[in-house]
Design a protein around this motif. Structure first.
Motif, PDB file in Angstrom:
ATOM      1  N   GLU A  89       1.081  -1.166  -0.004  1.00 47.54           N
ATOM      2  CA  GLU A  89       0.086  -0.011  -0.208  1.00 47.54           C
ATOM      3  C   GLU A  89       0.808   1.537  -0.379  1.00 47.54           C
ATOM      4  O   GLU A  89       1.774   1.307   0.524  1.00 47.54           O
ATOM      5  CB  GLU A  89      -1.018   0.500   1.547  1.00 47.54           C
ATOM      6  CG  GLU A  89      -1.721  -0.984   1.133  1.00 47.54           C
ATOM      7  CD  GLU A  89      -3.010  -1.269   0.357  1.00 47.54           C
ATOM      8  OE1 GLU A  89      -3.402   0.145  -0.032  1.00 47.54           O
ATOM      9  OE2 GLU A  89      -3.317  -1.768  -0.012  1.00 47.54           O
ATOM     10  N   GLN A  90       0.290   2.695  -0.330  1.00 56.04           N
ATOM     11  CA  GLN A  90       1.397   4.014  -0.643  1.00 56.04           C
ATOM     12  C   GLN A  90       1.548   4.119   0.835  1.00 56.04           C
ATOM     13  O   GLN A  90       2.453   4.508   1.873  1.00 56.04           O
ATOM     14  CB  GLN A  90       0.468   4.322  -1.367  1.00 56.04           C
ATOM     15  CG  GLN A  90       0.774   6.354  -0.867  1.00 56.04           C
ATOM     16  CD  GLN A  90       2.228   5.886  -1.993  1.00 56.04           C
ATOM     17  OE1 GLN A  90       2.435   5.594  -3.522  1.00 56.04           O
ATOM     18  NE2 GLN A  90       3.266   6.591  -1.766  1.00 56.04           N
TER      19      GLN A  90
ATOM     20  N   ARG B 185       5.211   4.531   5.089  1.00 54.63           N
ATOM     21  CA  ARG B 185       6.206   4.319   6.265  1.00 54.63           C
ATOM     22  C   ARG B 185       7.973   3.805   6.237  1.00 54.63           C
ATOM     23  O   ARG B 185       8.423   4.871   7.211  1.00 54.63           O
ATOM     24  CB  ARG B 185       5.158   3.062   7.732  1.00 54.63           C
ATOM     25  CG  ARG B 185       4.155   4.068   7.478  1.00 54.63           C
ATOM     26  CD  ARG B 185       3.278   2.759   8.178  1.00 54.63           C
ATOM     27  NE  ARG B 185       3.866   2.787   8.713  1.00 54.63           N
ATOM     28  CZ  ARG B 185       3.724   1.172  10.177  1.00 54.63           C
ATOM     29  NH1 ARG B 185       2.552   0.529   9.728  1.00 54.63           N
ATOM     30  NH2 ARG B 185       4.125   1.049  11.065  1.00 54.63           N
ATOM     31  N   LEU B 186       7.872   3.102   5.454  1.00 60.48           N
ATOM     32  CA  LEU B 186       9.648   2.646   5.166  1.00 60.48           C
ATOM     33  C   LEU B 186      10.266   3.770   4.545  1.00 60.48           C
ATOM     34  O   LEU B 186      11.539   3.961   5.095  1.00 60.48           O
ATOM     35  CB  LEU B 186       9.145   1.665   3.760  1.00 60.48           C
ATOM     36  CG  LEU B 186       8.849   0.361   4.168  1.00 60.48           C
ATOM     37  CD1 LEU B 186       9.201  -0.446   2.714  1.00 60.48           C
ATOM     38  CD2 LEU B 186       9.981  -0.361   4.892  1.00 60.48           C
ATOM     39  N   GLN B 187       9.241   5.033   3.943  1.00 62.45           N
ATOM     40  CA  GLN B 187      10.621   6.614   3.333  1.00 62.45           C
ATOM     41  C   GLN B 187      11.410   6.990   5.053  1.00 62.45           C
ATOM     42  O   GLN B 187      12.117   7.449   4.540  1.00 62.45           O
ATOM     43  CB  GLN B 187       9.979   7.280   2.328  1.00 62.45           C
ATOM     44  CG  GLN B 187       9.501   6.153   1.125  1.00 62.45           C
ATOM     45  CD  GLN B 187       8.637   7.600   0.328  1.00 62.45           C
ATOM     46  OE1 GLN B 187       7.622   7.982   1.112  1.00 62.45           O
ATOM     47  NE2 GLN B 187       9.313   7.825  -0.952  1.00 62.45           N
TER      48      GLN B 187
END
Length: 192
Positions: free
Chosen positions: A7-8, A13-15
């Motif tokens: 999901e976007q 969150r990963l970024q």
């Protein structure tokens, strides 16, 4: 190689955990997996190939933070300049008081020594924005209070710090990151 869709919101969150121009999505996912696999040890490696030793701190099992120095910090996405553990606690107290609007609730949430009247001895310092005097804490106690309050208030907290190269430091010369996401599912404080 498998192709994985996310999901976007998960990608965003990963970024937030990526080091610009260094990390890929794969390295961030591996870092998160390292943290899961090392749960219970207090810290997990942030990357085997980094030139300095860095760790991701488990907020549920904090390491000894004696002789640490805060390098960078943000509270709910806003950078806190010249941060240290007690200044971060002050900023979170101010933020919490705006939500709770009650000194008794604030005291229950933070469980730190605080008074409304003037108290200039025993390590107390005035926080003018909320007119409260708060006793300074050790790095360990301040960080513990920060983690609990950020989780209950559902505020994002990120702190990059390092252990000073001193006797008694848990990981001399090493850097670490403590991250509490805003969407943490921990218990919540009353905000009504």
């Amino acid at each position: 190689m498998p192709d994985i869709s996310i999901e976007q919101s998960t990608f965003e969150r990963l970024q937030r955990h990526a080091r610009p121009l260094v990390d890929t999505t794969d390295t961030v996912v591996n870092r998160a997996l390292d943290a899961l696999e090392n749960h219970g040890k207090g810290v997990a490696s942030l990357g085997e190939n980094s030139s300095t030793s860095e760790h991701l701190v488990d907020p549920l099992n904090l390491p000894n933070l004696t002789h640490t120095k805060v390098l960078d910090a943000s509270l709910d996405g806003q950078r806190v300049t010249k941060a240290n553990w007690n200044l971060l606690l002050d900023k979170l107290l101010i933020r919490a008081m705006k939500q709770l609007r009650d000194l008794d609730e604030l005291h229950r949430l933070f469980r730190v020594n605080m008074v409304q009247g003037c108290k200039e001895d025993e390590g107390y310092r005035h926080i003018a924005e909320i007119n409260v005097w708060v006793q300074r804490l050790s790095a360990n106690n301040a960080c513990g209070a920060l983690v609990i309050a950020a989780q209950r208030l559902r505020l994002e907290l990120q702190v990059d710090f390092m252990w000073r190269d001193r006797e008694g430091a848990a990981c001399p010369g090493e850097k670490a990151r403590l991250h509490i996401p805003a969407t943490h599912s921990g218990s919540r404080a009353k905000t009504a």
